[in-house]
Motif scaffolding. Sequence first.
Motif, PDB file in Angstrom:
ATOM      1  N   SER A 107       0.837  -1.209   0.000  1.00 32.07           N
ATOM      2  CA  SER A 107       0.000   0.000   0.000  1.00 32.07           C
ATOM      3  C   SER A 107       0.872   1.260   0.000  1.00 32.07           C
ATOM      4  O   SER A 107       0.532   2.260  -0.643  1.00 32.07           O
TER       5      SER A 107
ATOM      6  N   ILE B  67       2.055   1.742  -3.497  1.00 31.01           N
ATOM      7  CA  ILE B  67       0.967   2.286  -4.331  1.00 31.01           C
ATOM      8  C   ILE B  67       0.804   3.780  -4.072  1.00 31.01           C
ATOM      9  O   ILE B  67       0.710   4.587  -5.001  1.00 31.01           O
ATOM     10  N   MET B  68       0.802   4.151  -2.767  1.00 30.37           N
ATOM     11  CA  MET B  68       0.585   5.560  -2.434  1.00 30.37           C
ATOM     12  C   MET B  68       1.727   6.445  -2.918  1.00 30.37           C
ATOM     13  O   MET B  68       1.499   7.574  -3.339  1.00 30.37           O
TER      14      MET B  68
ATOM     15  N   ILE C 236       1.221   7.035  -6.563  1.00 34.59           N
ATOM     16  CA  ILE C 236       0.130   7.993  -6.768  1.00 34.59           C
ATOM     17  C   ILE C 236       0.603   9.414  -6.438  1.00 34.59           C
ATOM     18  O   ILE C 236       0.296  10.361  -7.159  1.00 34.59           O
TER      19      ILE C 236
ATOM     20  N   ASN D   5       0.596  12.464  -8.920  1.00 26.65           N
ATOM     21  CA  ASN D   5      -0.358  13.523  -8.609  1.00 26.65           C
ATOM     22  C   ASN D   5       0.303  14.873  -8.329  1.00 26.65           C
ATOM     23  O   ASN D   5      -0.372  15.895  -8.341  1.00 26.65           O
TER      24      ASN D   5
ATOM     25  N   THR E   5      -5.520  13.246  -0.993  1.00 26.65           N
ATOM     26  CA  THR E   5      -4.986  11.987  -1.533  1.00 26.65           C
ATOM     27  C   THR E   5      -4.827  10.924  -0.440  1.00 26.65           C
ATOM     28  O   THR E   5      -4.956   9.735  -0.703  1.00 26.65           O
ATOM     29  N   ASN E   6      -4.556  11.374   0.778  1.00 24.79           N
ATOM     30  CA  ASN E   6      -4.332  10.409   1.869  1.00 24.79           C
ATOM     31  C   ASN E   6      -5.555   9.541   2.150  1.00 24.79           C
ATOM     32  O   ASN E   6      -5.427   8.417   2.645  1.00 24.79           O
TER      33      ASN E   6
ATOM     34  N   PHE F  14      -7.229   8.107   0.075  1.00 25.71           N
ATOM     35  CA  PHE F  14      -7.185   6.959  -0.839  1.00 25.71           C
ATOM     36  C   PHE F  14      -6.475   5.775  -0.185  1.00 25.71           C
ATOM     37  O   PHE F  14      -6.759   4.625  -0.512  1.00 25.71           O
ATOM     38  N   LYS F  15      -5.572   6.073   0.737  1.00 29.45           N
ATOM     39  CA  LYS F  15      -4.834   4.985   1.422  1.00 29.45           C
ATOM     40  C   LYS F  15      -5.808   4.093   2.197  1.00 29.45           C
ATOM     41  O   LYS F  15      -5.627   2.880   2.268  1.00 29.45           O
TER      42      LYS F  15
ATOM     43  N   VAL G  23      -7.292   1.818  -0.238  1.00 36.98           N
ATOM     44  CA  VAL G  23      -6.296   0.807  -0.627  1.00 36.98           C
ATOM     45  C   VAL G  23      -6.209  -0.265   0.446  1.00 36.98           C
ATOM     46  O   VAL G  23      -6.278  -1.472   0.150  1.00 36.98           O
ATOM     47  N   ASP G  24      -6.098   0.157   1.709  1.00 34.38           N
ATOM     48  CA  ASP G  24      -5.984  -0.811   2.809  1.00 34.38           C
ATOM     49  C   ASP G  24      -7.221  -1.706   2.908  1.00 34.38           C
ATOM     50  O   ASP G  24      -7.109  -2.890   3.200  1.00 34.38           O
TER      51      ASP G  24
ATOM     52  N   PHE H 212      -5.020  -0.018  -8.555  1.00 31.98           N
ATOM     53  CA  PHE H 212      -5.291   1.136  -7.698  1.00 31.98           C
ATOM     54  C   PHE H 212      -4.912   2.454  -8.384  1.00 31.98           C
ATOM     55  O   PHE H 212      -5.589   3.456  -8.196  1.00 31.98           O
ATOM     56  N   ILE H 213      -3.858   2.416  -9.174  1.00 28.07           N
ATOM     57  CA  ILE H 213      -3.486   3.645  -9.891  1.00 28.07           C
ATOM     58  C   ILE H 213      -4.581   3.996 -10.909  1.00 28.07           C
ATOM     59  O   ILE H 213      -5.004   5.136 -11.027  1.00 28.07           O
TER      60      ILE H 213
ATOM     61  N   PHE I  99      -7.584   5.325  -9.090  1.00 23.90           N
ATOM     62  CA  PHE I  99      -7.355   6.711  -8.654  1.00 23.90           C
ATOM     63  C   PHE I  99      -7.555   7.690  -9.810  1.00 23.90           C
ATOM     64  O   PHE I  99      -8.199   8.725  -9.654  1.00 23.90           O
ATOM     65  N   ARG I 100      -6.992   7.294 -10.962  1.00 21.78           N
ATOM     66  CA  ARG I 100      -7.100   8.169 -12.142  1.00 21.78           C
ATOM     67  C   ARG I 100      -8.553   8.367 -12.576  1.00 21.78           C
ATOM     68  O   ARG I 100      -8.951   9.431 -12.994  1.00 21.78           O
TER      69      ARG I 100
END
Lengths: 97, 183
Positions: free
Chosen positions: A24, A27-28, A31, A35, B15-16, B18-19, B22-23, B51-52, B55-56
């Motif tokens: 994770s 991934i972050m 991103i 971004n 953006t955080n 999104f974590k 993801v988790d 995940f990318i 997000f997009r």
Amino acid sequence: MKTEDVIHEVIEKEKQVESNPFLSTRIMSKIAIENAPLNKRIYFFRSLVVAASFALVIIIGISIGKIYDENKSEYMALNINDSQIENLIYYIDMAYE
Amino acid sequence: MSEQQLIKEILSGNTNAFKILVDRHQGRVFRTAMGFVHSKEDAEDITQEVFIQAFRSLSAFQEKSEFSTWLYRITVNTSINFVNRNKLRRLLIDTGENLKALLNISSDEKNAHQRLESNERDLMVRNAIDNLPEKQRTAFVLSKYDDLSQREIANIMKISEGAVEQLLQRAKANLQKKLSRLQ
């Protein structure tokens, strides 16, 4: 062993596989890189600088070529004395002086 | 925090948030990918790609379906594309693994033989799953690797529950036929 049990066993074995605990985070970070507005700007300017450098190199090349062309002598230099390698142009120039 | 709230947060620039998504979903995405590629490293690469992509295209998510359903769709498509792109590489890896297993035979021949047989059996099962037609394979992976209900699979694949049942039955019959040698 029945075929179904074999399939079940193989699938269960694969289901036990755990992903990397830092996946994770990976991934972050991807991103975040994608971004970041600053990165986008840098990327834009980088391509701009590369394109400008190419254009500059081409323009300089053409200018250098032109300088040579403009300073071209009207007289043709001939090497006729192979043992001394003297340009006949000197003699011709002297005749003009 | 609900998924709708999280999505709103992400779209507003956090953006955080999104974590957290993801988790929550990483395990499912990874398991589904494993069902398609049978390799930890490849499944992790697919998970990252999924995940990318999510997000997009999060702004295009219309909340007509559940977020997990939408994410499963992306996972299935990404996995199928990955498999199609890497067919030759997969073949080379499988051959390499077989050779490695052959070369690693220790002095304890009985155990080595058993291990070799087990490896060969696993490979046969994986190949049989991989050679199922695309829709049967998708339904099978979602059912067996993610333990999803026929209704959930139907939502993900955008087909009826009856069609899912049929796909699963055909997949089962195909696997039985391909693996009859194991009995």
